[in-house]
Design a protein around this motif. Structure first.
Motif, PDB file in Angstrom:
ATOM      1  N   SER A   1       0.829  -1.207   0.000  1.00 34.89           N
ATOM      2  CA  SER A   1       0.000   0.000   0.000  1.00 34.89           C
ATOM      3  C   SER A   1       0.866   1.260   0.000  1.00 34.89           C
ATOM      4  O   SER A   1       0.517   2.259  -0.632  1.00 34.89           O
ATOM      5  N   THR A   2       1.995   1.205   0.690  1.00 34.38           N
ATOM      6  CA  THR A   2       2.936   2.331   0.658  1.00 34.38           C
ATOM      7  C   THR A   2       3.441   2.554  -0.753  1.00 34.38           C
ATOM      8  O   THR A   2       3.521   3.693  -1.235  1.00 34.38           O
ATOM      9  N   LEU A   3       3.768   1.477  -1.445  1.00 33.46           N
ATOM     10  CA  LEU A   3       4.226   1.589  -2.833  1.00 33.46           C
ATOM     11  C   LEU A   3       3.140   2.199  -3.708  1.00 33.46           C
ATOM     12  O   LEU A   3       3.417   3.083  -4.532  1.00 33.46           O
ATOM     13  N   MET A   4       1.900   1.777  -3.534  1.00 31.23           N
ATOM     14  CA  MET A   4       0.807   2.320  -4.340  1.00 31.23           C
ATOM     15  C   MET A   4       0.624   3.814  -4.096  1.00 31.23           C
ATOM     16  O   MET A   4       0.393   4.586  -5.028  1.00 31.23           O
TER      17      MET A   4
ATOM     18  N   LEU B   1      -3.220   3.163 -14.537  1.00 36.05           N
ATOM     19  CA  LEU B   1      -4.380   3.050 -13.661  1.00 36.05           C
ATOM     20  C   LEU B   1      -3.983   2.189 -12.473  1.00 36.05           C
ATOM     21  O   LEU B   1      -3.546   1.046 -12.643  1.00 36.05           O
ATOM     22  N   LEU B   2      -4.119   2.736 -11.259  1.00 37.14           N
ATOM     23  CA  LEU B   2      -3.791   2.029 -10.032  1.00 37.14           C
ATOM     24  C   LEU B   2      -5.083   1.691  -9.302  1.00 37.14           C
ATOM     25  O   LEU B   2      -6.004   2.518  -9.237  1.00 37.14           O
ATOM     26  N   ALA B   3      -5.161   0.503  -8.735  1.00 35.26           N
ATOM     27  CA  ALA B   3      -6.360   0.073  -8.018  1.00 35.26           C
ATOM     28  C   ALA B   3      -5.959  -0.610  -6.724  1.00 35.26           C
ATOM     29  O   ALA B   3      -5.154  -1.549  -6.741  1.00 35.26           O
ATOM     30  N   ASP B   4      -6.500  -0.136  -5.613  1.00 37.07           N
ATOM     31  CA  ASP B   4      -6.171  -0.670  -4.289  1.00 37.07           C
ATOM     32  C   ASP B   4      -7.330  -1.524  -3.792  1.00 37.07           C
ATOM     33  O   ASP B   4      -8.376  -1.015  -3.406  1.00 37.07           O
ATOM     34  N   GLU B   5      -7.165  -2.851  -3.836  1.00 35.00           N
ATOM     35  CA  GLU B   5      -8.182  -3.806  -3.399  1.00 35.00           C
ATOM     36  C   GLU B   5      -9.560  -3.478  -3.993  1.00 35.00           C
ATOM     37  O   GLU B   5     -10.551  -3.344  -3.273  1.00 35.00           O
ATOM     38  N   PRO B   6      -9.666  -3.348  -5.304  1.00 28.11           N
ATOM     39  CA  PRO B   6     -10.933  -2.914  -5.896  1.00 28.11           C
ATOM     40  C   PRO B   6     -12.070  -3.912  -5.759  1.00 28.11           C
ATOM     41  O   PRO B   6     -13.233  -3.553  -5.950  1.00 28.11           O
ATOM     42  N   THR B   7     -11.759  -5.185  -5.448  1.00 28.85           N
ATOM     43  CA  THR B   7     -12.806  -6.190  -5.297  1.00 28.85           C
ATOM     44  C   THR B   7     -12.943  -6.658  -3.855  1.00 28.85           C
ATOM     45  O   THR B   7     -13.613  -7.651  -3.587  1.00 28.85           O
ATOM     46  N   GLY B   8     -12.329  -5.936  -2.917  1.00 28.48           N
ATOM     47  CA  GLY B   8     -12.299  -6.379  -1.536  1.00 28.48           C
ATOM     48  C   GLY B   8     -13.653  -6.441  -0.865  1.00 28.48           C
ATOM     49  O   GLY B   8     -13.854  -7.219   0.069  1.00 28.48           O
ATOM     50  N   GLU B   9     -14.613  -5.645  -1.317  1.00 29.58           N
ATOM     51  CA  GLU B   9     -15.944  -5.607  -0.694  1.00 29.58           C
ATOM     52  C   GLU B   9     -17.004  -6.261  -1.568  1.00 29.58           C
ATOM     53  O   GLU B   9     -18.200  -6.065  -1.337  1.00 29.58           O
ATOM     54  N   LEU B  10     -16.588  -7.048  -2.559  1.00 28.31           N
ATOM     55  CA  LEU B  10     -17.525  -7.602  -3.534  1.00 28.31           C
ATOM     56  C   LEU B  10     -17.518  -9.124  -3.489  1.00 28.31           C
ATOM     57  O   LEU B  10     -16.521  -9.747  -3.116  1.00 28.31           O
ATOM     58  N   ASP B  11     -18.648  -9.731  -3.876  1.00 30.69           N
ATOM     59  CA  ASP B  11     -18.698 -11.188  -3.993  1.00 30.69           C
ATOM     60  C   ASP B  11     -17.945 -11.618  -5.246  1.00 30.69           C
ATOM     61  O   ASP B  11     -17.580 -10.796  -6.097  1.00 30.69           O
ATOM     62  N   SER B  12     -17.728 -12.924  -5.378  1.00 18.89           N
ATOM     63  CA  SER B  12     -16.866 -13.424  -6.441  1.00 18.89           C
ATOM     64  C   SER B  12     -17.424 -13.127  -7.832  1.00 18.89           C
ATOM     65  O   SER B  12     -16.666 -12.796  -8.753  1.00 18.89           O
ATOM     66  N   HIS B  13     -18.732 -13.237  -8.012  1.00 15.47           N
ATOM     67  CA  HIS B  13     -19.315 -12.973  -9.330  1.00 15.47           C
ATOM     68  C   HIS B  13     -19.160 -11.506  -9.711  1.00 15.47           C
ATOM     69  O   HIS B  13     -18.765 -11.177 -10.841  1.00 15.47           O
TER      70      HIS B  13
END
Length: 369
Positions: A96-99, A217-229
């Motif tokens: 996260s520091t790197l991002m 484009l940088l993304a930090d845990e973009p699917t962390g709050e989502l279900d697998s589908h």
């Protein structure tokens, strides 16, 4: 670690053989030879000269209550233009520091970092603002940080264009509509964030991040709050942006399903890149069937450091120091067989001993023995 082949003479491979008995690379015999080698290095291109993102021995130190914490400890990373890659690592590893550094939200303590030709260490506040507006787009895990709640999806996408300037309203409207259509969000144009599902919010956030055609484009845990589908739909949006726009995309994730979808996954441990997984498609010559092949590599940084997997070092009783042997086509890494080395190996669980300490991994530096 593999044992030396049986058909090779012990003197060439036995770590306990006397130094005189083991062959050594021939040393340059003359001063002219040394000068020739030194001169040959002058014409070499600089590290990362052909990469879109280049981090060279990057260091970030935080000071809290007088205590220094090294979040990054000489990290090296190269990302080519057009890549879609993932960064993985345990909490506190430094990813996260790197991002934040790559996003222009934080400044490294030492080392070098460039993105699309921009030097992240020398930019002033104004240049950093322009960098965040023009060069990088960012997608947060928390959807509330990506979208303004009182604007529609289309208005959210148009806002960065308006702040950037240079386009008429009709052009902004058309560009925003094209981005939403590309990410399968035509039906969401006039909806506000609270009227969107979690996946629709994140895909709209990707469109916002792409509004000013950034290089990265940088993304930090973009699917962390989502279900697998839903996470798969969001990753499809990243893949679409990468393939259709050629945008370089770096995703920080704990989601192994997401990490497995990219061609390159870089693991960070203890503030350094530790390993890479490269995936490629291979075709069977006999059947013609295609299969995805993944192979993991340890990372050798610019200082010659190599992080060895803990399960390897523990199984061989490697602790504190190891013996290196330079062969014609590889470097052998051997356990320390001296009396104190064997004792250390038993203490850390090697060779049938009881494990008395827990470590994430071990490090070998070129020249240590």
């Amino acid at each position: 670690m593999t044992t030396p082949p049986d058909d090779v003479t012990p003197a060439a491979h036995d770590p306990e053989a006397s130094p005189a008995a083991r062959p050594r690379p021939a040393a340059p015999s003359t001063l002219a030879e040394l000068e020739r080698r030194a001169a040959s290095r002058h014409g070499r291109p600089a590290y990362g000269h052909d990469a879109l993102i280049a981090c060279d021995r990057l260091v970030r130190v935080f000071t809290t209550d007088g205590v220094e914490v090294q979040a990054l400890q000489g990290l090296d990373l190269l990302v080519a233009e057009g890549e879609l890659m993932a960064l993985v690592g345990a909490s506190g590893s430094g990813k996260s520091t790197l991002m934040n550094i790559l996003a222009g939200l934080d400044v490294p303590t030492a080392g070098a970092a460039t993105v699309a030709g921009r030097d992240l260490l020398t930019m002033d506040a104004r240049a950093r603002l322009g960098y965040r507006r023009d060069v990088v787009g960012f997608v947060w895990q928390q959807t509330a940080r990506n979208l303004l709640p009182y604007l529609t999806a289309q208005q959210n996408v148009m806002l960065p264009m308006q702040l950037h300037g240079g386009r008429r309203r009709a052009a902004r409207t058309k560009a925003a509509g094209e981005l939403l259509s590309m990410l399968a969000l035509d039906h969401c144009r006039d909806r506000r964030p609270h009227q969107l599902s979690g996946g629709e919010q994140q895909r709209t956030a990707i469109a916002v991040a792409l509004a000013n055609t950034p290089s990265v484009l940088l993304a930090d845990e973009p699917t962390g709050e989502l279900d697998s589908h839903t996470a798969e739909q969001v990753f499809t949006a990243f893949r679409t942006a990468n393939e259709e726009l050629g945008t370089t995309i770096v995703i920080v994730t704990h989601d192994q399903a997401v990490a497995g979808e990219v061609r390159r996954t870089v693991a960070i441990r203890d503030g350094r890149t530790s390993s890479e997984v490269l995936r490629r498609t291979e075709r069977d010559a006999a059947t013609g069937r295609e299969s995805l092949v993944a192979r993991e590599y340890a990372m050798l940084d610019r200082a010659g450091r190599l992080q060895l997997p803990a399960e390897y070092t523990h199984s061989l009783g490697m602790a504190h120091r190891v013996l290196l042997e330079l062969e014609s086509d590889h470097i052998g890494v051997w356990p320390d067989r001296t009396a104190d080395g064997a004792a250390r190996g038993r203490e850390t669980g090697g060779e049938g001993g009881r494990e008395s300490e827990s470590r994430d991994g071990d490090e070998v530096t070129e020249g240590d023995s």
